[in-house]
Design a protein around this motif. Structure first.
Motif, PDB file in Angstrom:
ATOM      1  N   GLY A  47      64.101 118.840 104.308  1.00 30.17           N
ATOM      2  CA  GLY A  47      63.850 119.597 103.060  1.00 30.17           C
ATOM      3  C   GLY A  47      64.237 120.906 103.134  1.00 30.17           C
ATOM      4  N   GLU A  48      64.064 121.588 104.242  1.00 29.77           N
ATOM      5  CA  GLU A  48      64.480 122.979 104.691  1.00 29.77           C
ATOM      6  C   GLU A  48      65.967 123.263 104.657  1.00 29.77           C
ATOM      7  OE1 GLU A  48      62.186 125.964 105.559  1.00 29.77           O
ATOM      8  OE2 GLU A  48      60.734 124.443 104.807  1.00 29.77           O
TER       9      GLU A  48
ATOM     10  N   GLU B  39      66.928 123.001 100.703  1.00 24.98           N
ATOM     11  CA  GLU B  39      66.645 124.164 100.022  1.00 24.98           C
ATOM     12  C   GLU B  39      67.712 125.339 100.328  1.00 24.98           C
ATOM     13  OE1 GLU B  39      62.633 125.568 100.722  1.00 24.98           O
ATOM     14  OE2 GLU B  39      63.100 127.328  99.599  1.00 24.98           O
ATOM     15  N   MET B  40      68.282 125.432 101.534  1.00 34.67           N
ATOM     16  CA  MET B  40      69.302 126.494 101.814  1.00 34.67           C
ATOM     17  C   MET B  40      70.547 126.230 101.241  1.00 34.67           C
ATOM     18  SD  MET B  40      68.268 126.295 106.012  1.00 34.67           S
ATOM     19  CE  MET B  40      69.917 126.959 106.466  1.00 34.67           C
TER      20      MET B  40
END
Ligand code: FES
Ligand SMILES: [Fe+2]
Lengths: 167, 418
Positions: B366-367, B370-371
């Protein structure tokens, strides 16, 4: 400590209450300060720690977002979040209120409290990150109070991307 | 201010094929609206729920297909209807419960009521109201209740999973999956009864397609995820294969775990932790199950709406619900089999610590998504490069390839006409 069940709050030992409040204050200070290596020390060796959606908790569904069954698993989690998980760094700030001692028995002190965690990412606005209720059991071990059970039941229906640090 | 995500310039795709995706594909609201039409409203099947979430007559569950909210409800005849959650009268999203049991569906606004197949049953004051010997109001004489039911979707319930489609002309579900994917689907869903273990839900601030790509991307797991490379759950030196359907839209990543540890594939990989050991190894207490017939992990991406996960003993569906071009909701439903021993259930739950929004190998997916979205927004005219393993598209007998992503964008370009 009065060992009989269902103490009326008015008869609750004020020193016990002060000790419990101190435990929660120190716990919040620990998980908000980034000193995660001290976090497992708040738990007994055979502790359980859970972060569970309120939906699962109320429907009796066993899945938790995180579910650990020993202090050793918490130590593994500390290694996991500090050495292995990639994520955007953030500050977290716990606000714990309404600490309620619901029962004092020979197996421990049942405590509930509201919690609110604010997340602040680098150069971003602070935002409500996770909010819910602690449903805990605290025991006395070598003179100090520790969590034998900590269950973080969160209301937050959608997790804003990820949860890394301990709640 | 010049907002380049709303640019009307034509989307420039690389002449070399779908290995390069313009960033704008992920951020443009106009493209997003077309995607919802073509991938979620027409021609495609979408995941609805597991049968075990609505086992009894009257059980319902509220969910989404694309950005449209639907209710899956089991009727007394045992069949499941999937109905769109807006009242045929004046549009109220009348069902406000996530799940429950009902004998009929009633809109609170003017109390129109529907049976469990969405047929309009009751209309207050249909024939008017008698007052002082007169009849006031009432619906026009040509008003037919049968013309005003809820939108009812085409439904197939296949070995414990409910799928729906707004498109009544959609191909049968088995044909939609195709012969390459079906055996892998039926390996997990072979007709055994399932048990619901619970949900995780996260909102990921990235375009919905990125989640499909993430699970069509065998390149990253051994690099991003320390736990995969260190403990040998997914890495480039494993016996693996990548399978896609004839259209390139669905895929399966198949692999067998090895012992992990140091090797060619850990050279210079900073996420590899040679000396990492667990103090309590019960989260990785893997016990092979006979139905695996070999592979320890199979990750199915059924385009566009769902991922089906078997990673060692952990089983889940991961439902993708777009929220505009810049975010999607990701609903995890963990399950087991009715025949599981209590020990196996506990094992599935323990291994769930690896997955979901806080999991050791999923939180960072998920991180990074997002990036990616942040990168796309800052330069919509740029493009991605997915050329590991070449530029062609096809199944492989190893996992060192981005072929599945290329396959998906080959299909995407065909359907979108870009
Ligand atoms: S809007 Fe539903 S009954 Fe009127
Ligand atoms: Fe991943």
């Amino acid at each position: 400590m009065n060992a009989s069940a269902n103490n009326l709050p008015s008869r609750l030992d004020p020193f016990l209450r002060a000790e419990i409040e101190d435990l929660y204050a120190r716990y919040s200070a620990c998980v908000d300060s980034g000193h995660y290596e001290a976090w497992p020390g708040f738990f007994t060796e055979a502790c359980t720690y859970k972060v569970i959606p309120r939906e699962n908790h109320e429907r009796g569904l066993p899945l938790a977002t995180l579910a650990f069954e020993s202090r050793a698993m918490l130590e593994d989690r500390v290694y996991g979040i500090t050495q292995t998980l990639f994520h955007q760094p953030y500050y977290q700030r716990h606000s714990v209120s309404g600490i309620l001692i619901t029962e004092v028995t020979s197996s421990g002190i049942a405590v509930e409290a509201n919690y609110l965690v604010i997340r602040t990412r680098s150069k971003a606005l602070s935002e409500v990150f996770n909010t819910g209720r602690y449903i805990d059991r605290v025991v006395r071990e070598d003179g100090s109070l520790r969590f034998a059970e900590k269950c973080c039941v969160f209301d937050s229906e959608m997790i804003p991307n990820s949860i890394i640090y301990p709640i | 201010m010049n907002d380049r995500t709303h640019s009307t310039a034509p989307l420039e795709w690389h002449p070399g094929g779908p290995s390069r995706v313009p960033y704008r594909t992920y951020v443009d609201p106009a493209l997003h609206a077309i995607e919802l039409e073509r991938f979620f409203n027409h021609d495609h099947w979408a995941y609805v729920c597991l049968s075990c979430e609505i086992p009894n007559a009257g059980d319902f569950k509220r969910t989404w297909i694309g950005e449209r909210q639907v209710i899956a409800v089991r009727d007394i005849d045992g069949t499941v209807s999937v109905l769109e959650n807006h009242c045929a009268h004046r549009g109220a999203q009348f069902c406000q419960k996530d799940h429950g049991n009902a004998t009929e569906l009633v809109c609170p606004y003017h109390q129109w009521s529907y049976d469990l197949k969405g047929n309009l049953q009751g209309v207050p004051f249909l024939r008017g109201v008698k007052s002082n010997g007169r009849i006031n109001g009432g619906m026009p004489g040509d008003f037919r209740k049968s013309d005003h039911g809820l939108t009812r979707l085409k439904v197939e319930e296949w070995n414990g999973v409910v799928f729906g489609s707004f498109d009544t002309a959609v191909a049968p579900l088995r044909d939609y999956l195709g012969p390459e994917i079906t055996p892998w689907y039926e390996r997990i869903f072979d007709g055994r009864s399932l048990t619901l273990l619970g949900y995780n839900r996260q909102r990921i601030p990235g375009n919905w397609k990125l989640m499909q790509e993430n699970i069509k991307d065998p390149y990253h797991p051994g690099l991003l995820h320390t736990w995969f490379v260190t403990f040998g759950l997914w890495r480039a030196d494993q016996k693996s294969s990548l399978v896609m359907d004839a259209h390139g839209r669905h895929a399966v990543m198949i692999s067998s775990k090895n012992e992990g540890g140091k090797g060619d594939v850990t050279q210079g990989v900073t996420s590899f932790k040679e000396n990492m050991t667990l103090k309590d190894a019960r989260v990785l207490d893997v016990v092979p199950e006979p139905w695996w017939k070999g592979p320890t992990v199979t990750m199915l991406t059924l385009f566009p709406s769902v991922i089906i996960q078997q990673q060692v003993n952990s089983l889940s569906t991961r439902h993708i619900v777009p929220v505009g071009p810049d975010a999607f909701d990701f609903h995890w439903t963990h399950f087991g089999y009715a025949e599981d021993t209590p020990e196996m259930t506990r094992r599935r739950l323990r291994q769930a610590n690896l997955f979901g929004p806080a999991g050791y190998v999923s939180a960072d997916d998920g991180e990074v998504i997002e990036m990616q979205q942040a990168g796309f927004r800052q330069h919509p005219d740029y493009q991605t490069v997915s050329e590991l393993g070449g530029r062609d598209i096809g199944s492989t007998d190893h996992n060192v390839s981005e072929t599945l992503i290329r396959g998906m964008y080959g299909y995407y370009r065909k359907v979108m006409g870009v």
